[in-house]
Write a protein that holds these residues in place. Structure first.
Motif, PDB file in Angstrom:
ATOM      1  N   HIS A  31       0.786  -1.122  -0.082  1.00  0.00           N
ATOM      2  CA  HIS A  31      -0.052  -0.098  -0.113  1.00  0.00           C
ATOM      3  C   HIS A  31       0.596   1.287  -0.169  1.00  0.00           C
ATOM      4  O   HIS A  31       0.514   2.258  -0.019  1.00  0.00           O
ATOM      5  N   GLY A  32       2.291   1.185  -0.147  1.00  0.00           N
ATOM      6  CA  GLY A  32       2.924   2.349  -0.146  1.00  0.00           C
ATOM      7  C   GLY A  32       3.190   2.869   1.280  1.00  0.00           C
ATOM      8  O   GLY A  32       2.952   2.187   2.465  1.00  0.00           O
ATOM      9  N   GLN A  99       4.159   9.508  -2.693  1.00  0.00           N
ATOM     10  CA  GLN A  99       2.886   9.972  -2.297  1.00  0.00           C
ATOM     11  C   GLN A  99       1.953   8.814  -1.515  1.00  0.00           C
ATOM     12  O   GLN A  99       2.431   7.627  -1.355  1.00  0.00           O
ATOM     13  N   GLU A 100       1.006   9.213  -0.688  1.00  0.00           N
ATOM     14  CA  GLU A 100       0.352   8.351   0.116  1.00  0.00           C
ATOM     15  C   GLU A 100      -0.243   7.448  -0.708  1.00  0.00           C
ATOM     16  O   GLU A 100      -0.693   7.416  -1.789  1.00  0.00           O
ATOM     17  N   GLN A 101      -0.232   6.220  -0.174  1.00  0.00           N
ATOM     18  CA  GLN A 101      -0.829   4.894  -0.710  1.00  0.00           C
ATOM     19  C   GLN A 101      -0.640   4.735  -2.287  1.00  0.00           C
ATOM     20  O   GLN A 101      -1.382   4.168  -3.177  1.00  0.00           O
ATOM     21  N   ASP A 102       0.630   5.146  -2.585  1.00  0.00           N
ATOM     22  CA  ASP A 102       1.183   4.619  -3.907  1.00  0.00           C
ATOM     23  C   ASP A 102       2.301   3.673  -3.747  1.00  0.00           C
ATOM     24  O   ASP A 102       3.637   3.872  -3.467  1.00  0.00           O
ATOM     25  N   HIS A 104       5.305   1.037  -4.054  1.00  0.00           N
ATOM     26  CA  HIS A 104       6.473   0.676  -4.612  1.00  0.00           C
ATOM     27  C   HIS A 104       7.334  -0.722  -4.004  1.00  0.00           C
ATOM     28  O   HIS A 104       8.039  -0.326  -3.315  1.00  0.00           O
TER      29      HIS A 104
END
Length: 229
Positions: A31-32, A99-102, A104
């Motif tokens: 969920h990043g 970024q939030e909820q990005d 990786h």
């Protein structure tokens, strides 16, 4: 209602929230970067540890969700001195730049590898490992560079020297300072096959210049502790 169970994560920042709770920033595999409320955790006898791989569960309806359970999935890791500052530095980069909820996932794996080995490396190898992590981060953000070819499409030559042109890449130059050998080592991502001290400093300065436009005018707090040499 969102409900996530036992997702791999690292805690990267925490601060007080209301009377007894904490605001917790996690870097998760699936969920990043996410921010959760840890209710009642300010007085917990088993606080969450940074730099330790864990699995967390959270739920909620709004934007700010609640941490419900967590379990350590790693050996205890007590970073100290320089290794602690390096850990704080990459945590700060992730907190500032992702970024939030990005998600990786590849960067999460690189972070896990960095944290798990940093205390076992000698000093120059630590710096090289840090440079490689910064390269991974910049690539994930879309600011990577071509380590195989120069700006003209020619192969990077091991014996040549290069200058880096922002947003273009490496250009072969008689006054260049970064060796082709160093660029090839960056491509190989071999932590133990590091360049010499002078080339390491050039890599550090190059990455600082690449990160600066993304970080803006607000300085990194961790740099004031360590990155003055």
């Amino acid at each position: 209602m969102t409900k996530i169970d036992l997702t791999p994560a690292f805690l990267i920042h925490r601060r007080a929230f209301k009377e007894s709770s904490l605001l917790l920033d996690f870097f998760t595999q699936e969920h990043g970067k996410i921010r959760l409320v840890g209710r009642g955790l300010r007085k917990s006898k088993t606080p969450l540890q940074m730099f330790q791989h864990m699995k967390i569960s959270f739920s909620g309806r709004g934007e700010l969700k609640t941490l419900t359970t967590w379990e350590a999935d790693d050996e205890p890791r007590n970073l100290q001195g320089e290794t602690l500052i390096l850990g704080i530095y990459i945590n700060e980069l992730i907190a500032r730049l992702l970024q939030e909820q990005d998600p990786h996932a590849a960067l999460f794996d690189a972070y896990k590898a960095f944290i798990s080995q940093i205390a076992k490396l000698e000093q120059q190898a630590r710096y090289w490992s840090l440079r490689l992590f910064e390269n991974n981060l910049l690539s994930e953000l879309g600011y990577g560079y071509d380590l195989e070819n120069d700006v003209h499409g020619d192969d990077i030559a091991q014996e040549a020297y290069y200058q880096y042109q922002s947003q273009s890449g490496f250009v072969r130059s008689n006054i260049g300072k970064i060796s082709g050998n160093t660029i090839q080592r960056m491509l190989a991502k071999d932590i133990l096959n590091r360049p010499d001290v002078e080339q390491l400093k050039l890599c550090r300065n190059l990455n600082r210049a690449r990160l600066q436009p993304l970080l803006g005018n607000k300085p990194l707090q961790s740099r004031s502790l360590f990155f003055t040499k």
